[in-house]
Design a protein around this motif. Structure first.
Motif, PDB file in Angstrom:
ATOM      1  N   ARG A 103      48.230  39.797  54.967  1.00  0.00           N
ATOM      2  CA  ARG A 103      48.380  40.953  53.565  1.00  0.00           C
ATOM      3  C   ARG A 103      47.049  41.540  53.485  1.00  0.00           C
ATOM      4  O   ARG A 103      46.069  41.149  54.118  1.00  0.00           O
ATOM      5  CB  ARG A 103      48.656  39.934  52.540  1.00  0.00           C
ATOM      6  CG  ARG A 103      47.843  38.625  52.426  1.00  0.00           C
ATOM      7  CD  ARG A 103      46.833  38.909  51.344  1.00  0.00           C
ATOM      8  NE  ARG A 103      46.129  37.586  51.139  1.00  0.00           N
ATOM      9  CZ  ARG A 103      45.321  37.291  50.390  1.00  0.00           C
ATOM     10  NH1 ARG A 103      44.926  38.490  49.297  1.00  0.00           N
ATOM     11  NH2 ARG A 103      44.396  36.323  49.839  1.00  0.00           N
ATOM     12  N   GLN A 104      46.933  42.457  52.404  1.00  0.00           N
ATOM     13  CA  GLN A 104      45.614  43.207  52.410  1.00  0.00           C
ATOM     14  C   GLN A 104      44.560  42.124  52.119  1.00  0.00           C
ATOM     15  O   GLN A 104      44.575  41.181  51.228  1.00  0.00           O
ATOM     16  CB  GLN A 104      45.594  44.118  51.366  1.00  0.00           C
ATOM     17  CG  GLN A 104      45.985  43.759  49.900  1.00  0.00           C
ATOM     18  CD  GLN A 104      47.424  44.054  49.448  1.00  0.00           C
ATOM     19  OE1 GLN A 104      48.175  44.103  50.299  1.00  0.00           O
ATOM     20  NE2 GLN A 104      47.647  43.858  48.065  1.00  0.00           N
ATOM     21  N   ALA A 105      43.269  42.360  52.513  1.00  0.00           N
ATOM     22  CA  ALA A 105      42.255  41.464  52.206  1.00  0.00           C
ATOM     23  C   ALA A 105      41.707  41.603  51.026  1.00  0.00           C
ATOM     24  O   ALA A 105      40.450  42.508  50.951  1.00  0.00           O
ATOM     25  CB  ALA A 105      41.270  41.757  53.641  1.00  0.00           C
ATOM     26  N   LEU A 106      42.210  41.392  49.860  1.00  0.00           N
ATOM     27  CA  LEU A 106      41.827  41.749  48.613  1.00  0.00           C
ATOM     28  C   LEU A 106      42.119  40.521  47.700  1.00  0.00           C
ATOM     29  O   LEU A 106      42.924  39.895  47.448  1.00  0.00           O
ATOM     30  CB  LEU A 106      42.395  42.864  47.923  1.00  0.00           C
ATOM     31  CG  LEU A 106      41.940  43.488  46.574  1.00  0.00           C
ATOM     32  CD1 LEU A 106      40.385  43.933  46.624  1.00  0.00           C
ATOM     33  CD2 LEU A 106      42.794  44.570  46.253  1.00  0.00           C
ATOM     34  N   HIS A 107      40.806  39.994  46.845  1.00  0.00           N
ATOM     35  CA  HIS A 107      41.073  38.733  46.208  1.00  0.00           C
ATOM     36  C   HIS A 107      40.206  39.126  44.737  1.00  0.00           C
ATOM     37  O   HIS A 107      39.151  39.359  44.861  1.00  0.00           O
ATOM     38  CB  HIS A 107      40.384  37.711  46.934  1.00  0.00           C
ATOM     39  CG  HIS A 107      40.374  36.289  45.960  1.00  0.00           C
ATOM     40  ND1 HIS A 107      41.450  35.614  45.670  1.00  0.00           N
ATOM     41  CD2 HIS A 107      39.385  35.548  45.651  1.00  0.00           C
ATOM     42  CE1 HIS A 107      40.926  34.450  45.128  1.00  0.00           C
ATOM     43  NE2 HIS A 107      39.719  34.352  45.079  1.00  0.00           N
ATOM     44  N   ALA A 108      41.004  38.896  43.773  1.00  0.00           N
ATOM     45  CA  ALA A 108      40.486  39.031  42.295  1.00  0.00           C
ATOM     46  C   ALA A 108      39.348  37.644  42.015  1.00  0.00           C
ATOM     47  O   ALA A 108      40.070  36.772  41.606  1.00  0.00           O
ATOM     48  CB  ALA A 108      41.544  38.935  41.186  1.00  0.00           C
ATOM     49  N   GLN A 109      38.128  37.713  42.373  1.00  0.00           N
ATOM     50  CA  GLN A 109      37.374  36.675  42.340  1.00  0.00           C
ATOM     51  C   GLN A 109      36.671  36.118  41.130  1.00  0.00           C
ATOM     52  O   GLN A 109      36.668  35.084  40.680  1.00  0.00           O
ATOM     53  CB  GLN A 109      36.372  36.833  43.464  1.00  0.00           C
ATOM     54  CG  GLN A 109      35.467  35.465  43.689  1.00  0.00           C
ATOM     55  CD  GLN A 109      35.147  35.253  45.185  1.00  0.00           C
ATOM     56  OE1 GLN A 109      34.997  36.305  45.953  1.00  0.00           O
ATOM     57  NE2 GLN A 109      34.379  34.138  45.380  1.00  0.00           N
ATOM     58  N   HIS A 110      36.483  37.342  40.139  1.00  0.00           N
ATOM     59  CA  HIS A 110      35.564  37.020  39.000  1.00  0.00           C
ATOM     60  C   HIS A 110      36.468  37.589  37.819  1.00  0.00           C
ATOM     61  O   HIS A 110      36.742  38.705  37.788  1.00  0.00           O
ATOM     62  CB  HIS A 110      34.323  37.493  39.074  1.00  0.00           C
ATOM     63  CG  HIS A 110      33.541  37.388  37.825  1.00  0.00           C
ATOM     64  ND1 HIS A 110      32.891  36.202  37.383  1.00  0.00           N
ATOM     65  CD2 HIS A 110      33.212  38.296  36.847  1.00  0.00           C
ATOM     66  CE1 HIS A 110      32.291  36.375  36.351  1.00  0.00           C
ATOM     67  NE2 HIS A 110      32.356  37.444  36.001  1.00  0.00           N
ATOM     68  N   LEU A 111      36.326  37.304  36.728  1.00  0.00           N
ATOM     69  CA  LEU A 111      36.848  37.561  35.448  1.00  0.00           C
ATOM     70  C   LEU A 111      36.067  37.232  34.172  1.00  0.00           C
ATOM     71  O   LEU A 111      35.713  36.105  33.895  1.00  0.00           O
ATOM     72  CB  LEU A 111      38.353  37.096  35.307  1.00  0.00           C
ATOM     73  CG  LEU A 111      39.280  37.728  34.339  1.00  0.00           C
ATOM     74  CD1 LEU A 111      39.406  39.183  34.420  1.00  0.00           C
ATOM     75  CD2 LEU A 111      40.669  37.262  34.106  1.00  0.00           C
ATOM     76  N   GLY A 112      35.520  38.238  33.660  1.00  0.00           N
ATOM     77  CA  GLY A 112      34.678  37.975  32.202  1.00  0.00           C
ATOM     78  C   GLY A 112      35.096  38.743  31.068  1.00  0.00           C
ATOM     79  O   GLY A 112      35.372  39.931  31.201  1.00  0.00           O
ATOM     80  N   PHE A 113      35.077  38.187  29.949  1.00  0.00           N
ATOM     81  CA  PHE A 113      35.562  38.863  28.817  1.00  0.00           C
ATOM     82  C   PHE A 113      34.936  38.077  27.545  1.00  0.00           C
ATOM     83  O   PHE A 113      34.448  36.832  27.660  1.00  0.00           O
ATOM     84  CB  PHE A 113      37.011  39.046  28.758  1.00  0.00           C
ATOM     85  CG  PHE A 113      37.776  37.626  28.924  1.00  0.00           C
ATOM     86  CD1 PHE A 113      38.121  36.976  27.776  1.00  0.00           C
ATOM     87  CD2 PHE A 113      38.235  37.279  30.005  1.00  0.00           C
ATOM     88  CE1 PHE A 113      38.775  35.559  27.845  1.00  0.00           C
ATOM     89  CE2 PHE A 113      38.841  35.983  30.401  1.00  0.00           C
ATOM     90  CZ  PHE A 113      39.086  35.254  29.330  1.00  0.00           C
ATOM     91  N   MET A 114      35.121  38.682  26.366  1.00  0.00           N
ATOM     92  CA  MET A 114      34.743  38.142  25.071  1.00  0.00           C
ATOM     93  C   MET A 114      36.067  37.305  24.755  1.00  0.00           C
ATOM     94  O   MET A 114      37.170  37.826  24.586  1.00  0.00           O
ATOM     95  CB  MET A 114      34.548  39.033  24.236  1.00  0.00           C
ATOM     96  CG  MET A 114      34.064  38.575  22.711  1.00  0.00           C
ATOM     97  SD  MET A 114      34.104  39.656  21.350  1.00  0.00           S
ATOM     98  CE  MET A 114      35.429  40.212  21.433  1.00  0.00           C
ATOM     99  N   HIS A 115      35.827  36.026  24.496  1.00  0.00           N
ATOM    100  CA  HIS A 115      36.942  35.252  23.977  1.00  0.00           C
ATOM    101  C   HIS A 115      37.475  35.707  22.607  1.00  0.00           C
ATOM    102  O   HIS A 115      36.570  35.798  21.751  1.00  0.00           O
ATOM    103  CB  HIS A 115      36.383  33.782  23.879  1.00  0.00           C
ATOM    104  CG  HIS A 115      37.510  32.857  23.695  1.00  0.00           C
ATOM    105  ND1 HIS A 115      38.489  32.488  22.733  1.00  0.00           N
ATOM    106  CD2 HIS A 115      38.117  31.872  24.649  1.00  0.00           C
ATOM    107  CE1 HIS A 115      39.308  31.791  22.811  1.00  0.00           C
ATOM    108  NE2 HIS A 115      39.040  31.216  23.997  1.00  0.00           N
ATOM    109  N   PRO A 116      38.761  35.911  22.404  1.00  0.00           N
ATOM    110  CA  PRO A 116      39.301  36.195  21.139  1.00  0.00           C
ATOM    111  C   PRO A 116      38.710  35.755  19.887  1.00  0.00           C
ATOM    112  O   PRO A 116      38.624  36.147  18.881  1.00  0.00           O
ATOM    113  CB  PRO A 116      40.732  36.313  21.438  1.00  0.00           C
ATOM    114  CG  PRO A 116      41.081  36.292  22.873  1.00  0.00           C
ATOM    115  CD  PRO A 116      39.712  35.544  23.693  1.00  0.00           C
ATOM    116  N   ARG A 117      38.851  34.096  20.058  1.00  0.00           N
ATOM    117  CA  ARG A 117      38.406  33.428  18.691  1.00  0.00           C
ATOM    118  C   ARG A 117      37.148  33.153  18.808  1.00  0.00           C
ATOM    119  O   ARG A 117      36.393  33.378  17.725  1.00  0.00           O
ATOM    120  CB  ARG A 117      39.391  31.948  18.967  1.00  0.00           C
ATOM    121  CG  ARG A 117      39.251  31.390  17.502  1.00  0.00           C
ATOM    122  CD  ARG A 117      40.206  30.175  17.862  1.00  0.00           C
ATOM    123  NE  ARG A 117      41.514  30.563  18.066  1.00  0.00           N
ATOM    124  CZ  ARG A 117      42.402  30.930  17.019  1.00  0.00           C
ATOM    125  NH1 ARG A 117      41.913  30.959  15.698  1.00  0.00           N
ATOM    126  NH2 ARG A 117      43.600  31.294  17.185  1.00  0.00           N
TER     127      ARG A 117
END
Length: 344
Positions: A299-313
């Motif tokens: 399969r394609q060599a792509l990996h969602a390695q990092h995710l950052g966001f403001m916590h809703p609460r």
């Protein structure tokens, strides 16, 4: 020659339209089955031909044979006896790799090969089917009925992190962050070629005029949606390069289309031309080496390695990372070893 059986005469059969395609004005003459192969995802030519033989495919309201030649402005519809099931979700006991969970959200590490939400030909085995089993009630965004908890998605054969909303409040706040492009998303990708320097790719991403499964990058605003991808080199292996891609926008196949547009398609990405040798030698040993890499990672060599966001609460920034899956790491290890050997 098309049989004169109009859709209006089929009302007693209670047929429901599942797909509708209109041929572009520049459409060259093309067999009906090949035309549909280019536009219907996750199907085979045999399945298309079976649908035509079963008289569920119409061109301009008429039944035709698979050999019918599509011409400009032809309208092709695929109709079936049951209504589309895109909004139906059937809970399934599918294990989930949950990396974080609280009262408002959870972070899931999606495995490559898992479809995110149900759709045509993918009614079961999806992430949403699993979520529906493990969580009795998840919120849904307006216009996204049948996709509970989802505020974004990644491709079937892309692995990595997804944030799932567990409450209406969390979904609203997270959706706003995605809309405002304030979510920090970083992907690891292995691409063909020696990427000489870090850079940014921009352009309007829209459906290819030749193959509706593929996204192209255009200069004209009317042809797509504005997209921005930043990339930086992590490691070079000569004929391929490991890069980190950061998204400002989140368009369909954004990284795959953007990297191809600058001459660096993703390694092993068949849809975007990366599942063939694009760089390297003509030696048999090298060809066998690349074939072995494709076998390890089909399969394609792509990996969602990092995710950052403001916590809703809490309103605090939170960051999540996940290591590369074994197939991706295995291919990197092979390329690292190969590139360190004396000149092949």
């Amino acid at each position: 020659m098309a049989e004169e059986i109009d859709l209006q005469e089929q009302d007693d059969r209670e047929l429901f339209e599942h797909y509708r395609f209109e041929a572009d004005k520049g459409q060259a003459l093309l067999r009906l089955d090949k035309f549909l192969m280019n536009r219907v995802e996750n199907t085979s030519r045999n399945r298309i031909q079976n649908a035509i033989d079963a008289q569920t495919v119409f061109v301009n309201g008429n039944l035709v044979k698979a050999s019918y030649k599509i011409k400009p402005f032809d309208v092709v519809t695929l109709v079936l006896a049951e209504p589309p099931r895109d909004t139906e979700v059937y809970p399934e006991d599918i294990p989930l790799d949950i990396r974080y969970e609280d009262d408002d959200l959870l972070i899931v590490n999606k495995q490559a090969g898992m479809v995110v939400h149900p759709g045509y030909n993918n009614y079961t085995g999806t992430l949403v089917n699993a979520l529906s089993f493990h969580f009795s009630k998840l919120p849904t965004l307006p216009g996204n009925i049948g996709r509970p908890g989802l505020v974004h998605r990644i491709d079937k054969d892309t692995s990595g992190l997804l944030v799932i909303a567990k409450t209406e409040w969390a979904m609203t706040v997270l959706a706003k962050q995605f809309y405002d492009h304030t979510i920090n998303r970083k992907y690891t990708a292995l691409v063909w070629g020696d990427v000489l320097e870090d850079g940014t790719v921009t352009g309007y991403i829209g459906r290819s005029l030749k193959d509706r499964r593929v996204m192209d990058v255009y200069e004209e605003p009317e042809k797509g949606k504005w997209a921005v991808t930043h990339y930086r080199v992590i490691e070079r292996f000569g004929y391929v390069t490991l890069v980190e891609c950061s998204l400002e926008t989140g368009r369909t196949h954004q990284i795959r289309a953007h990297m191809k547009s600058i001459g660096h398609p993703l390694f092993s990405d068949e849809l975007y031309g990366g599942k063939k040798i694009l760089k390297g030698t003509t030696f048999t040993k090298y060809k066998q080496f690349v074939a072995n890499c494709f076998q390890i990672m089909p399969r394609q060599a792509l990996h969602a390695q990092h995710l950052g966001f403001m916590h809703p609460r809490t309103k605090q920034m939170v960051d999540f990372d996940v290591s590369l899956p074994s197939d991706f790491q295995g291919v990197i290890d092979k390329w690292r070893s190969y590139s360190s050997m004396p000149e092949q």
